[in-house]
Design an enzyme around this catalytic site. Structure first.
Site, mmCIF file in Angstrom:
data_model
loop_
_atom_site.group_PDB
_atom_site.id
_atom_site.type_symbol
_atom_site.label_atom_id
_atom_site.label_comp_id
_atom_site.label_asym_id
_atom_site.label_seq_id
_atom_site.Cartn_x
_atom_site.Cartn_y
_atom_site.Cartn_z
ATOM 1 N N HIS A 196 1.984 0.066 -12.941
ATOM 2 C CA HIS A 196 2.706 -1.184 -13.227
ATOM 3 C C HIS A 196 4.207 -0.903 -13.173
ATOM 4 O O HIS A 196 4.671 0.122 -13.694
ATOM 5 C CB HIS A 196 2.308 -1.698 -14.619
ATOM 6 C CG HIS A 196 2.910 -3.024 -14.942
ATOM 7 N ND1 HIS A 196 2.455 -4.209 -14.387
ATOM 8 C CD2 HIS A 196 3.946 -3.356 -15.744
ATOM 9 C CE1 HIS A 196 3.197 -5.209 -14.848
ATOM 10 N NE2 HIS A 196 4.110 -4.721 -15.666
ATOM 11 N N ARG B 169 -14.490 -13.788 -11.462
ATOM 12 C CA ARG B 169 -13.898 -12.447 -11.504
ATOM 13 C C ARG B 169 -14.985 -11.393 -11.701
ATOM 14 O O ARG B 169 -14.914 -10.296 -11.147
ATOM 15 C CB ARG B 169 -12.896 -12.358 -12.669
ATOM 16 C CG ARG B 169 -11.657 -13.219 -12.496
ATOM 17 C CD ARG B 169 -10.653 -12.884 -13.615
ATOM 18 N NE ARG B 169 -9.607 -13.881 -13.733
ATOM 19 C CZ ARG B 169 -8.537 -13.960 -12.957
ATOM 20 N NH1 ARG B 169 -8.360 -13.113 -11.983
ATOM 21 N NH2 ARG B 169 -7.622 -14.908 -13.144
ATOM 22 N N GLY C 223 0.793 -1.233 0.000
ATOM 23 C CA GLY C 223 0.000 0.000 0.000
ATOM 24 C C GLY C 223 0.822 1.279 0.000
ATOM 25 O O GLY C 223 0.306 2.350 0.310
ATOM 26 N N ASN D 239 1.874 2.913 -2.566
ATOM 27 C CA ASN D 239 1.316 3.829 -3.569
ATOM 28 C C ASN D 239 0.007 4.450 -3.088
ATOM 29 O O ASN D 239 -0.272 5.620 -3.349
ATOM 30 C CB ASN D 239 1.113 3.106 -4.905
ATOM 31 C CG ASN D 239 2.419 2.991 -5.668
ATOM 32 O OD1 ASN D 239 2.921 3.979 -6.183
ATOM 33 N ND2 ASN D 239 2.982 1.789 -5.706
ATOM 34 N N ILE E 28 -6.654 -9.884 -11.991
ATOM 35 C CA ILE E 28 -7.061 -9.431 -13.326
ATOM 36 C C ILE E 28 -8.490 -8.894 -13.232
ATOM 37 O O ILE E 28 -9.344 -9.527 -12.601
ATOM 38 C CB ILE E 28 -6.974 -10.600 -14.328
ATOM 39 C CG1 ILE E 28 -5.498 -10.968 -14.553
ATOM 40 C CG2 ILE E 28 -7.662 -10.249 -15.646
ATOM 41 C CD1 ILE E 28 -5.287 -12.213 -15.379
#
Ligand code: GAR
Length: 221
Positions: free
Chosen positions: A135, A91, A38, A40, A118
Site C-alpha cells: 500500500h 466478491r 505491474g 511491483n 477489496i
C-alpha cells in the site's frame, strides 16, 4: 508551507534495514495479484531472477486483461490468468476463483501487488498469514483509495509505503516492512507516486522473505 531544504532530506529515509537478508529454508512458489501497471510484480520477478529472493513467481492473476501487469507477464514468461471481477456475482465468488487459481499453481504465498479490489475473509482464510498487500502510504495513515492524493491533501512532509499481512479490515494487518519517502515542494501525485514506487520495489521482495521466515519460525505475533 514550511518546505524542507532538499539537501537536508535524504532522498530515501528508511526504517532500520535488516543486517542480513531474511533466511527461509524452502524456496517459495509465489502467486501475484495485480490490477494496474505491474511494476511491483516485475520487481518481484527481478528479485527472484537477479536478486536475493529465493522464490519463483509461478502465477499472476489480473482482473483486467489489458492491464500493464499482464503485458509484463507475457514479456517475462510468467503464466497469467485474467479473472474479470465483472464476471462474478459477488466478491466471495471472485475470491473463490482466486483460491482455485493459486491452489492449482501450488503457491506458498500470495502477494497483492496493486490489486484494486477489496478481498473477503474467504481469500484471507485460505492463505492464513500467507497473503500480503502493498500500500502506498505509511500505514495506518491514508488507508483506502488514492493514498498518494490523501497524503498530498493532508500536507504531510513524509509518507511512504507498507507491506503487511492481510486482515479483513481494509489496509490493516501486521506490518512486515515500511519505507519512508519525503514529500518535496512542488510534488504532484505523479512525482510523489514515482518516488514511492522506487521504495516499493525495494521493500516488497524483502517483505516476502520476512513473511516466509516468520511462517517457518512459527512467529504469529
Ligand atoms: C502501488 O503503488 C501499490 O502500492 C498500490 O497500487 C500501486 C500499483 O503499482 N496499491 C494500492 O493502492 C492498494 N491499496 P504497480 O501496478 O506499478 O505495481
Amino acid at each position: 508551507m514550511n518546505c524542507p531544504n532538499p539537501s537536508d532530506v535524504a532522498e530515501n529515509l528508511q526504517w532500520p534495514w535488516p543486517q542480513t537478508w531474511p533466511s527461509h529454508r524452502f524456496p517459495l512458489r509465489l502467486g501475484v495479484m495485480a490490477s494496474g501497471e505491474g511494476s511491483n510484480f516485475e520487481a518481484l520477478v527481478a528479485a527472484t531472477r537477479d536478486g536475493p529472493l529465493r522464490a519463483e513467481v509461478v502465477r499472476l492473476v489480473v482482473n483486467n486483461a489489458a492491464c500493464g501487469a499482464s503485458a509484463r507477464a507475457e514479456r517475462l514468461g510468467i503464466p497469467c490468468q485474467c479473472l474479470d471481477h465483472r464476471a462474478f456475482p459477488s466478491r466471495e465468488d471472485l475470491d473463490g476463483a482466486l483460491i482455485a487459481a493459486f491452489q492449482a499453481a501450488a503457491v506458498d504465498l500470495v502477494v497483492m501487488a496493486g490489486w484494486m479490489r477489496i478481498v473477503t475473509p474467504r481469500l484471507i482464510e485460505a492463505f492464513p498469514d500467507r497473503l500480503l498487500n502493498i500500500h502506498p502510504s505509511l500505514l495506518p495513515s491514508f488507508r483506502g483509495l488514492d493514498a498518494v492524493g490523501q497524503a498530498l491533501a493532508a500536507g504531510v512532509c513524509l509518507t511512504g509505503c507498507t507491506v503487511h499481512l492481510v486482515r479483513p479490515e481494509v489496509d490493516s494487518g501486521p506490518i512486515l516492512a515500511q519505507a519512508a519517502v519525503p514529500v518535496k515542494c512542488g510534488d504532484d501525485a505523479s512525482t510523489l507516486a514515482a518516488r514511492i514506487h522506487r521504495q516499493e520495489h525495494r521493500i516488497l521482495p524483502l517483505a516476502v522473505a520476512l513473511a516466509a521466515q516468520r511462517l517457518e519460525s512459527g512467529d504469529q505475533g
